[in-house]
Design an enzyme around this catalytic site. Structure first.
Site, PDB file in Angstrom:
ATOM      1  N   SER A 151       0.818  -1.220   0.000  1.00 13.94           N
ATOM      2  CA  SER A 151       0.000   0.000   0.000  1.00 13.94           C
ATOM      3  C   SER A 151       0.850   1.268   0.000  1.00 13.94           C
ATOM      4  O   SER A 151       1.986   1.278   0.457  1.00 13.94           O
ATOM      5  CB  SER A 151      -0.962  -0.020   1.191  1.00 13.94           C
ATOM      6  OG  SER A 151      -0.280  -0.149   2.409  1.00 13.94           O
ATOM      7  N   LYS A 182       2.290  -5.243   3.167  1.00 16.34           N
ATOM      8  CA  LYS A 182       3.440  -4.355   3.361  1.00 16.34           C
ATOM      9  C   LYS A 182       2.978  -2.920   3.164  1.00 16.34           C
ATOM     10  O   LYS A 182       2.884  -2.424   2.038  1.00 16.34           O
ATOM     11  CB  LYS A 182       4.579  -4.678   2.381  1.00 16.34           C
ATOM     12  CG  LYS A 182       5.890  -4.092   2.862  1.00 16.34           C
ATOM     13  CD  LYS A 182       6.753  -3.510   1.771  1.00 16.34           C
ATOM     14  CE  LYS A 182       6.400  -2.121   1.356  1.00 16.34           C
ATOM     15  NZ  LYS A 182       6.503  -1.049   2.352  1.00 16.34           N
ATOM     16  N   GLY A 197       0.131   2.338  -5.777  1.00 17.51           N
ATOM     17  CA  GLY A 197       1.359   3.119  -5.626  1.00 17.51           C
ATOM     18  C   GLY A 197       1.798   3.619  -6.978  1.00 17.51           C
ATOM     19  O   GLY A 197       0.972   3.768  -7.895  1.00 17.51           O
ATOM     20  N   THR A 202       3.565   3.967 -10.714  1.00 13.57           N
ATOM     21  CA  THR A 202       3.569   3.134 -11.920  1.00 13.57           C
ATOM     22  C   THR A 202       4.867   2.337 -12.035  1.00 13.57           C
ATOM     23  O   THR A 202       4.857   1.147 -12.363  1.00 13.57           O
ATOM     24  CB  THR A 202       3.349   4.045 -13.152  1.00 13.57           C
ATOM     25  OG1 THR A 202       2.063   4.650 -13.007  1.00 13.57           O
ATOM     26  CG2 THR A 202       3.388   3.266 -14.454  1.00 13.57           C
ATOM     27  N   VAL A 243       6.982   1.229  -9.742  1.00  8.73           N
ATOM     28  CA  VAL A 243       7.066   0.107  -8.800  1.00  8.73           C
ATOM     29  C   VAL A 243       6.147  -1.028  -9.260  1.00  8.73           C
ATOM     30  O   VAL A 243       6.527  -2.201  -9.252  1.00  8.73           O
ATOM     31  CB  VAL A 243       6.713   0.566  -7.362  1.00  8.73           C
ATOM     32  CG1 VAL A 243       6.534  -0.637  -6.447  1.00  8.73           C
ATOM     33  CG2 VAL A 243       7.794   1.493  -6.819  1.00  8.73           C
ATOM     34  N   GLU A 261      -3.373  -0.204  -8.883  1.00  6.05           N
ATOM     35  CA  GLU A 261      -3.865   1.150  -9.183  1.00  6.05           C
ATOM     36  C   GLU A 261      -2.665   2.063  -9.000  1.00  6.05           C
ATOM     37  O   GLU A 261      -2.060   2.088  -7.930  1.00  6.05           O
ATOM     38  CB  GLU A 261      -5.012   1.532  -8.249  1.00  6.05           C
ATOM     39  CG  GLU A 261      -6.224   0.591  -8.347  1.00  6.05           C
ATOM     40  CD  GLU A 261      -6.811   0.472  -9.746  1.00  6.05           C
ATOM     41  OE1 GLU A 261      -6.721   1.438 -10.529  1.00  6.05           O
ATOM     42  OE2 GLU A 261      -7.340  -0.604 -10.083  1.00  6.05           O
ATOM     43  N   CYS A 313      -3.919  10.620  -5.745  1.00  7.83           N
ATOM     44  CA  CYS A 313      -3.666  10.123  -7.094  1.00  7.83           C
ATOM     45  C   CYS A 313      -4.596  10.804  -8.085  1.00  7.83           C
ATOM     46  O   CYS A 313      -4.299  10.902  -9.265  1.00  7.83           O
ATOM     47  CB  CYS A 313      -3.860   8.618  -7.130  1.00  7.83           C
ATOM     48  SG  CYS A 313      -5.368   8.132  -6.327  1.00  7.83           S
TER      49      CYS A 313
END
Ligand code: NAD
Length: 539
Positions: free
Chosen positions: A188, A213, A266, A268, A270, A294, A328
């Site tokens: 997250s 996590k 998180g 893009t 990662v 997302e 976001c």
């Protein structure tokens, strides 16, 4: 096993509290803020219900006063990762075999605890740890999360009831909505307490066990959520919490053959790196992992020459700067026709001049600090780029006491510049003024400028223009707003998620998302099976 098919309470959106001066809710929250600010919490990993203090810690500080430590987070090493995977695997059978209504009961109770005794705790932790104003904490940590839990329970019941409509004579067809055949890895982001909790709990509701996590910068609020879920009766081993640097946890977890799915929100980059790792490991998994992510955005507001300049200016300011632009969905690029620009410019300047910035414990502040030093430095670089353009308001940052980046509105000369196409994720809004005759061309520019497609808004009073933009920008946003700011999606009303580089668009808090955590089994039962192998046509 279930011996009844109970209905689930019809969900309604949790009412947003106002925290007006003199109200009891404001006094109560202020007491909790003072309590939490005076403490330094030791936050452990949680594996099979056991608090694990590794001794290898990082400090969590208040973004608005970065010398002020509020927690020490105990990081997981390889041994903790291994224990957590085993706990998730060992807990799977019992949790998934529990009657579905018992799992629903846990999360309905969690929602009521959040709306009641945990409300101040979770809101205060979100305000201190993530630098949200009271209103931003309330709509995120209290209301949206309670909504996620209540609406998901309702949707889950609806999904279970979804059964094949047809049964040929002599047989009975059923669908069993099983969980996935392996644990879910939930990762997250820092910016929404509600999302942080929804990522592990949506798969858990459907009977999956999870390794969660969270972002370390959101640890204070996430720790309150762990305590809340315990109080709600979530059994040990269902959600196992690991703290650590992303890749340190993800690399060993994604290498496990038991991986059933990834639930990520998180950036893009990662997400793409996790997907790549899954691709590289694909032959070693016991099943094809479900991948839900997302990710980033470069959300737009595009105004037609017929737009209401007052509504437009308010949308730019609220949509761009609330929570320091770290939603976001925050408006980040704006297109204004030259006939409206003089008025919009003056209105935005006026509002931004009045906006106060500071510690969220001072309720008169509209904006606060950005999350950490890394974000601060990144924003400082973008402010550097802005110096070459026309800065309408703001333009400075101050990092001495807290990570303060001034709300900044910058008019750019080139609609394809970096300021108009890259995700900044801070209180910097880039704006392009186009000749009013070039509306149609501008729609193409909006559609093609960035790789993202998360949220977008258009402002127009002309119905033909609204229809034209709705069609022209069909692929440019997963959440599209007409005459409203592009932020503030409400669970049950505007299911949230984006396409293109913004994610898999599985719509958090909606049935679409829950379906990803379910692997249906079709069962056909034949009552009187044939006893002769020959068909009639054989003669
Ligand atoms: P981030 O990508 O830096 O971190 C998100 C999570 O990934 C954190 O828990 C982090 O520790 C972890 N992580 C970092 N590197 C990793 C790696 N190599 N492998 C596995 N995990 C790793 O994002 P953030 O700064 O926390 O959040 C901001 C981003 O999230 C923005 O891009 C924003 O647009 C996006 N976001 C999107 C939505 C949405 O619904 N589309 C919602 C909220 C945030």
């Amino acid at each position: 096993m279930s011996t009844s098919i109970p209905s689930v309470p019809r969900p309604v959106n949790e009412p947003v509290r106002g925290y007006l001066p003199g109200s009891p809710e404001r006094a109560s929250l202020q007491r909790e803020l003072a309590l939490q600010a005076a403490e330094v919490v030791e936050i452990p990993c949680v594996i099979n219900g056991i608090d694990v203090y590794s001794g290898n810690t990082v400090a969590v500080t208040m973004p608005s006063a970065h010398g002020h430590v509020v927690a020490n987070v105990h990081l997981a090493g390889p041994a903790e990762v291994d224990r957590a995977v085993r706990a998730a695997e060992e807990g799977r059978e019992e949790w998934s075999n529990l009657p579905w209504e018992a799992r629903v009961g846990v999360f309905l109770k969690a929602a009521d605890l959040l709306a009641g005794p945990f409300r101040d705790k979770v809101n205060a932790a979100t305000m201190l740890g993530q630098a949200k104003t009271v209103h931003q904490a309330e709509i995120d940590a209290a209301c949206e999360l309670a909504d996620f839990w209540r609406f998901n329970c309702h949707y889950y019941r609806t999904i279970l009831a979804d059964q094949p409509p047809e049964h040929s004579p002599g047989c009975w067809n059923r669908l069993e909505h099983r969980p996935l055949d392996g644990f879910v890895f939930a990762v997250s982001p820092f910016n929404f307490t509600s999302i942080a909790a929804n990522l592990p709990t949506a798969p858990a509701l459907a009977g999956n066990t999870v390794i969660w996590k969270p972002a370390t910068t959101s640890a204070l609020a996430c720790w309150q959520l762990v305590r809340l879920l315990r109080a709600a009766g979530l059994p040990d081993g269902v959600v196992n919490v690991l703290w650590g640097h992303g890749a340190d946890i993800a690399t060993p977890v994604l290498a496990r053959p038991e991986l059933g799915g990834i639930h990520f929100t998180g950036s893009t980059g990662v997400f793409q790196s996790m997907w790549r790792t899954v691709g590289e490991n694909i032959a070693s998994y016991r099943q094809y992992p479900r991948i839900v992510g997302e990710t980033g955005g470069k959300d737009f507001i595009a105004a037609h020459p017929s737009a209401d300049p007052v509504a437009l200016a308010v949308a730019i300011v609220r949509g761009g700067f609330e929570y320091q632009g770290q939603k976001c969905s925050a408006a980040s690029r704006v297109y204004v026709p030259d006939n409206l620009w003089p008025e919009v410019r003056e209105r935005c300047r006026g509002m931004m001049g009045e906006m106060k910035q500071g510690d969220p414990r001072d309720f008169s502040n509209f904006v606060s600090a950005v999350i950490d030093e890394r974000a601060f430095k990144k924003h400082a670089q973008y402010l550097g780029l802005a110096q070459a353009e026309d800065i309408v308001a703001g333009g400075h940052c101050h990092g001495k006491e807290g990570w303060y980046v001034e709300p900044t509105l910058v008019r750019v000369a080139d609609p394809h510049s970096r300021l108009m196409s890259e995700e900044i994720f801070g209180p910097i809004v880039s704006l392009f003024v186009y000749p009013e005759a070039e509306w149609r061309h501008t729609l193409r520019v909006v559609d093609q400028t960035s790789p993202y497609a998360l949220t977008g808004a258009i402002f127009a009073r002309d119905r033909y223009a609204i229809a034209e933009a709705t069609q022209a920008l069909r692929g440019a946003a997963g959440n599209f707003y007409l005459n409203d700011k592009p932020t503030g999606a409400v669970v049950g009303q505007q299911p949230f998620g984006g396409g293109r580089a913004s994610g898999t668009n599985d719509k958090a808090g909606a049935p679409h998302n829950l379906l990803r955590w379910i692997s249906p089994r079709t069962i056909k039962e034949t009552f009187v099976p044939p006893t002769d192998w020959k068909y009639g046509f054989l003669g």
